[in-house]
Design an enzyme around this catalytic site. Sequence first.
Site, PDB file in Angstrom:
ATOM      1  N   PRO A  17      44.735  17.173  50.055  1.00  0.00           N
ATOM      2  CG  PRO A  17      43.756  16.837  52.156  1.00  0.00           C
ATOM      3  CD  PRO A  17      43.917  17.845  51.065  1.00  0.00           C
ATOM      4  CG  MET A  18      44.187  13.694  46.491  1.00  0.00           C
ATOM      5  SD  MET A  18      44.309  13.838  44.705  1.00  0.00           S
ATOM      6  CE  MET A  18      45.758  14.864  44.547  1.00  0.00           C
ATOM      7  CD  GLN A  74      43.442  15.224  55.815  1.00  0.00           C
ATOM      8  OE1 GLN A  74      43.525  14.107  55.326  1.00  0.00           O
ATOM      9  NE2 GLN A  74      42.613  16.143  55.370  1.00  0.00           N
ATOM     10  CB  CYS A 105      38.079  10.553  54.478  1.00  0.00           C
ATOM     11  SG  CYS A 105      38.369   9.010  53.586  1.00  0.00           S
ATOM     12  CG  ASN A 205      38.818  20.554  47.423  1.00  0.00           C
ATOM     13  OD1 ASN A 205      38.341  19.555  47.954  1.00  0.00           O
ATOM     14  ND2 ASN A 205      39.682  20.478  46.433  1.00  0.00           N
ATOM     15  N   GLY A 206      37.104  21.465  44.900  1.00  0.00           N
ATOM     16  CA  GLY A 206      36.200  20.613  44.110  1.00  0.00           C
ATOM     17  C   GLY A 206      36.112  21.080  42.681  1.00  0.00           C
ATOM     18  N   GLY A 229      42.900  18.854  43.828  1.00  0.00           N
ATOM     19  CA  GLY A 229      43.206  17.451  44.051  1.00  0.00           C
ATOM     20  C   GLY A 229      43.481  16.738  42.738  1.00  0.00           C
TER      21      GLY A 229
END
Length: 324
Positions: A17-18, A74, A105, A205-206, A229
């Site tokens: 999600p962005m 989300q 976030c 993730n990352g 992302g």
Amino acid sequence: MNGKEKPDKEIPVILAPMAGITDCVFRRICFEQGCTGATTEMISAQGYLSAPRMLKAYGDLIKTLPGEGTVYAQVFGREAKWFGMAVSAITELGLFDGIDINMGCPAHKVTGGGNGSALMRNPALCGEIVKACVEATKLPVTVKMRLGWDENEITCLDVARAAEQNGAAALTVHGRTRSQFYAGKADWEWIGRVKQHVSIPVIGNGDVDSGESALEMLRVTGCDGVAVGRAALGNPWIFAQINAALRGEMYTRPSYEEVIETALRQAREMADWKGEKRAVLEMRKHFSWYIAGRRGAAKLRPRINQAETLNEVEGLLRSLEDRA
Ligand SMILES: Cc1cc2nc3c(=O)[nH]c(=O)nc-3n(C[C@H](O)[C@H](O)[C@H](O)COP(=O)(O)O)c2cc1C
């Protein structure tokens, strides 16, 4: 996996999600390139329920398009009761395949109110929130989290366990703390520890930015899938690239013609939705990402940012000297 073996089941390759980016138009383009799941931009639980004047804005946030694949809504917030009510209302829309809870976030305006990654300071509350969401919907509920607040407050194991015990269907773990924001390197070892700690699927993730790095993330963490992302910005082909690596196949990057066509198609679909003027404005950042790294891009960028129509933008994109 060494990249040559064929996976015996589909490995999720998810668009992370962005906010301000993963709208329905961009998501659909990522799905075309083999992304297997995505989420909406984040929606405030409390805001969704209590601000009817804002409904147009929320409508845009939760819009989906035909041709999209699996999409989760989300939701962010800080109180279990608001989460439950919002999740119930969002489920009733019948638009989504699941609900994803934002516990990652880092933005001050979000954590300042106790939302987003601030939730990770209180694993028991995280559990209550997951429970409230699970009880409010028949859809699967997942959690997007970080490692913790800062290096002295790594709570991901407790949060992951609380989420699992309260019915979360899967977790996505971004391997940074809140205080790191997006700096430094994501800690894949820690993601692996979370994976070991729970029995529900864990998505790593990352810093996945290529087929090789996706394979490496899966190897190091033992995760069930990856979420991408920033590497998808201006590069929805990252999903094709990762899927090719998972199948042990070669990947050929798109021609500049295809890049332009995709950028313009995204812009035209935005224009159909929000009108040309707004589409040109909102697409500026995307145009800049689509041409990033090409010779002449730095000179072209300010001119694209001054353009007011899609025709002007198209002419500028076609004028780029580096078309390899
Ligand atoms: C511009 C931007 C907006 C983001 N918005 C959200 C968001 O709304 N919800 C969320 O869970 N994560 C959000 N993230 C975090 C990403 O989902 C992801 O965890 C992070 O970028 C690390 O993955 P990457 O290295 O592949 O970019 C955002 C990241 C960026 C760069």
